[in-house]
Design an enzyme around this catalytic site. Structure first.
Site, PDB file in Angstrom:
ATOM      1  N   SER A   1       1.743  -5.804   0.433  1.00  0.00           N
ATOM      2  CA  SER A   1       3.026  -6.338   0.217  1.00  0.00           C
ATOM      3  C   SER A   1       3.935  -5.528   1.240  1.00  0.00           C
ATOM      4  O   SER A   1       3.612  -4.603   2.161  1.00  0.00           O
ATOM      5  CB  SER A   1       3.886  -5.789  -1.264  1.00  0.00           C
ATOM      6  OG  SER A   1       4.047  -4.465  -1.182  1.00  0.00           O
ATOM      7  N   LYS A   2       5.394  -6.035   1.244  1.00  0.00           N
ATOM      8  CA  LYS A   2       6.310  -5.499   2.311  1.00  0.00           C
ATOM      9  C   LYS A   2       6.085  -4.114   2.581  1.00  0.00           C
ATOM     10  O   LYS A   2       6.538  -3.443   3.434  1.00  0.00           O
ATOM     11  CB  LYS A   2       7.468  -5.965   2.096  1.00  0.00           C
ATOM     12  CG  LYS A   2       7.615  -7.596   2.151  1.00  0.00           C
ATOM     13  CD  LYS A   2       8.973  -7.901   2.848  1.00  0.00           C
ATOM     14  CE  LYS A   2       9.110  -9.461   2.992  1.00  0.00           C
ATOM     15  NZ  LYS A   2       9.955 -10.190   2.086  1.00  0.00           N
ATOM     16  N   ARG A   3       5.863  -3.222   1.304  1.00  0.00           N
ATOM     17  CA  ARG A   3       5.889  -1.855   1.338  1.00  0.00           C
ATOM     18  C   ARG A   3       5.022  -1.146   2.403  1.00  0.00           C
ATOM     19  O   ARG A   3       5.258  -0.214   2.782  1.00  0.00           O
ATOM     20  CB  ARG A   3       5.460  -1.210   0.147  1.00  0.00           C
ATOM     21  CG  ARG A   3       6.235  -1.445  -0.879  1.00  0.00           C
ATOM     22  CD  ARG A   3       5.824  -0.639  -2.290  1.00  0.00           C
ATOM     23  NE  ARG A   3       4.500  -1.317  -2.762  1.00  0.00           N
ATOM     24  CZ  ARG A   3       3.559  -0.514  -2.883  1.00  0.00           C
ATOM     25  NH1 ARG A   3       3.255   0.731  -2.227  1.00  0.00           N
ATOM     26  NH2 ARG A   3       2.325  -0.839  -3.339  1.00  0.00           N
ATOM     27  N   HIS A   4       3.794  -2.074   2.761  1.00  0.00           N
ATOM     28  CA  HIS A   4       2.650  -1.737   3.559  1.00  0.00           C
ATOM     29  C   HIS A   4       3.140  -2.043   5.066  1.00  0.00           C
ATOM     30  O   HIS A   4       2.186  -1.488   5.791  1.00  0.00           O
ATOM     31  CB  HIS A   4       1.483  -2.278   2.988  1.00  0.00           C
ATOM     32  CG  HIS A   4       1.463  -1.919   1.799  1.00  0.00           C
ATOM     33  ND1 HIS A   4       1.267  -2.832   0.560  1.00  0.00           N
ATOM     34  CD2 HIS A   4       0.808  -0.790   1.343  1.00  0.00           C
ATOM     35  CE1 HIS A   4       0.724  -2.188  -0.345  1.00  0.00           C
ATOM     36  NE2 HIS A   4       0.635  -0.911  -0.187  1.00  0.00           N
ATOM     37  N   GLY A   5       4.247  -2.583   5.030  1.00  0.00           N
ATOM     38  CA  GLY A   5       4.558  -3.036   6.479  1.00  0.00           C
ATOM     39  C   GLY A   5       4.742  -4.636   6.750  1.00  0.00           C
ATOM     40  O   GLY A   5       4.625  -5.232   5.473  1.00  0.00           O
TER      41      GLY A   5
END
Ligand code: GLU
Length: 470
Positions: free
Chosen positions: A240-244
């Site tokens: 998800s966006k948390r990972h880039g």
């Protein structure tokens, strides 16, 4: 072997994300490896979540990545008549049936099943029913899943998967408003498009036995299946966006090269020895589904950045300049006014990870930057100011080449008994505003004589006018 035909079948319910792009890449590479056909099919039947904008973003992302297709894009919404025709055929042949059960009835059925400790599932009450259909009810259409036997899938990635038909229910293939459901459309499409290899994310592995049963009922040839494991974040969680960034087009915006992203995606869950950086032509030559790892891959943004850097180093200046120009303009800096941007880009490409970083690093070639006080303090001592003034004068007199610039610096160093960095660092900081640049003679050569001399004198005047560095 029959001609290989693969497809990528995105649902335009969002942007193209990394997982989708990797599935597309594997499907594309498999077709190219076998000199087959790659088809793009847009699965746009989810009317609430599909939008033309999303479709466009997917097409743009495919084009940006260079994943060219030989047929399509086909749109499922344009094939409704065909799905209805096949539905009708299945009903007429007794392979599918109308189910009139109301929501309340089904809820009650499930409750009873749960109370008995059974797994809730449709009990096939209308499968062979002779009952008169209730008036005023629009039925759904259900597929007659075989009551016994099993579906055996020799998955090209996962190996053998066996699903007993008694575990499957009679799935709905058309809703009460007559629209066909997802699994049914996929089956008709894969059949009509003569797909030989279905390569897709393993989130679809549960659909496969259902789809195979329908294909069999239609007498359609069965494609082979290869289910590609998911891409997870570095922590093993769903990506998800948390990972880039997860959207492909975000990588264009962030200054990645499409070939670098493809190379990274190719390596994510697929390997050939220790090969890390390879062209798409090599990948196509090497690619085979057996090389795909059975377990989920983990996304590593640093590795992607490293690969991007490897590609940037080899990219010619003219292309880099073209890619970096929009980033420069966005920051209000027009690289058409000043040194040749292609040469600037070639000078900078060794030191940056992205095109965006390259654009940031190029600014001082096009406009003077005031050095930060801390850089002045560190590198520009009061005693060096006369030396800098001397250099400015010497620069004025020479033919402007990298060698001549270097010679001036060398003779100044010798004349004052200094070490080379004692001259190079203040010169660099005064002209570019930055303590870190490529080789100072190369940088100055590109900036141009008049501009370098003007910048030097301007900074010297400012420093003489008050700022006394440490
Ligand atoms: N439309 C599906 C998705 O985007 C893919 C279905 C398939 O490849 O069979 O997940």
């Amino acid at each position: 072997m029959t001609m290989v035909r693969t497809r990528f079948a995105p649902s335009p319910t969002g942007y193209l994300h990394l997982g989708g792009a990797r599935t597309a890449l594997f499907s594309w590479a498999f077709a190219r490896h076998h000199k087959g056909t790659f088809i793009l099919r847009v699965e746009d039947t989810d009317l609430e979540r599909s939008t033309p904008e999303n479709t466009q973003v997917i097409l743009d992302a495919m084009a940006w990545l260079g994943l060219d297709y030989d047929e399509g894009p086909f749109y499922q919404m344009e094939r409704m008549d065909r799905y209805r025709e096949v539905l009708k055929q299945l009903i007429e042949e007794g392979k599918a049936y109308y189910c009139y059960a109301s929501r309340e009835e089904l809820d009650a059925m499930r409750e009873e099943q749960t109370a008995r400790g059974e797994k809730p599932r449709y009990d096939r009450r209308w499968r062979d029913s002779m009952a008169t259909p209730p008036a005023g009810v629009s039925p759904v259409v259900r597929f007659k899943t075989p009551l016994d036997g099993a579906v055996v899938i020799d998955d090209l990635v996962k190996g053998r998967i066996v699903v007993n038909n008694c575990e499957l229910d009679d799935l709905i293939i058309a809703r009460s408003d007559g629209t066909p459901t997802y699994n049914f459309c996929v089956v008709v499409d894969d059949w009509d498009m003569q797909i030989t290899h279905v390569i897709r994310g393993d989130d679809h592995v549960n659909n496969t036995p259902r789809q195979i049963n329908i294909l069999k009922a239609l007498g359609a040839p069965l494609p082979l299946y290869g289910h590609v494991p998911m891409i997870l974040g570095h922590d093993g969680e769903k990506l998800s966006k948390r990972h880039g960034a997860v959207s492909v087009m975000q990588y264009e915006e962030d200054g990645y090269l499409p070939e670098a992203l493809l190379n990274y995606l190719a390596r994510l869950g697929w390997a050939r020895g220790d090969e890390e950086v390879f062209t798409m032509a090599q990948f196509v030559e090497w690619f085979d589904l057996g090389g795909i790892s059975k377990s989920a891959a983990r996304f590593n943004p640093e590795k992607l950045q490293w690969i991007n850097q490897q590609y940037l180093k080899q990219t010619d200046g003219a292309r880099l300049a073209e890619l970096a120009k929009p980033f420069m303009l966005r920051d209000g800096c027009d690289p058409s006014n000043g040194p040749d941007f292609a040469q600037v880009a070639e000078l900078l490409r060794e030191r940056v990870n992205t095109v965006e970083e390259l654009a940031d690093a190029a600014v001082y070639f096009y406009r003077p930057l005031d050095p930060e006080p801390q850089f002045l303090e560190q590198h520009v001592g009061q005693d060096i100011l006369p030396v800098m003034a001397e250099i400015a004068a010497s620069f004025e007199a020479i033919e402007w080449t990298r060698e001549a610039i270097h010679d001036v610096m060398k003779s100044t160093v010798a004349a004052h008994g200094l070490k080379f960095p004692k001259v190079a660092m203040p010169l660099r900081v005064l002209v570019t505003g930055e303590p870190q640049t490529p080789s100072v003679d190369a940088v100055l050569a590109l900036i141009g004589k008049d501009e370098v001399v003007a910048r030097l004198r301007n900074q010297l005047a400012k420093l003489a006018g008050g700022f006394i560095p440490g």
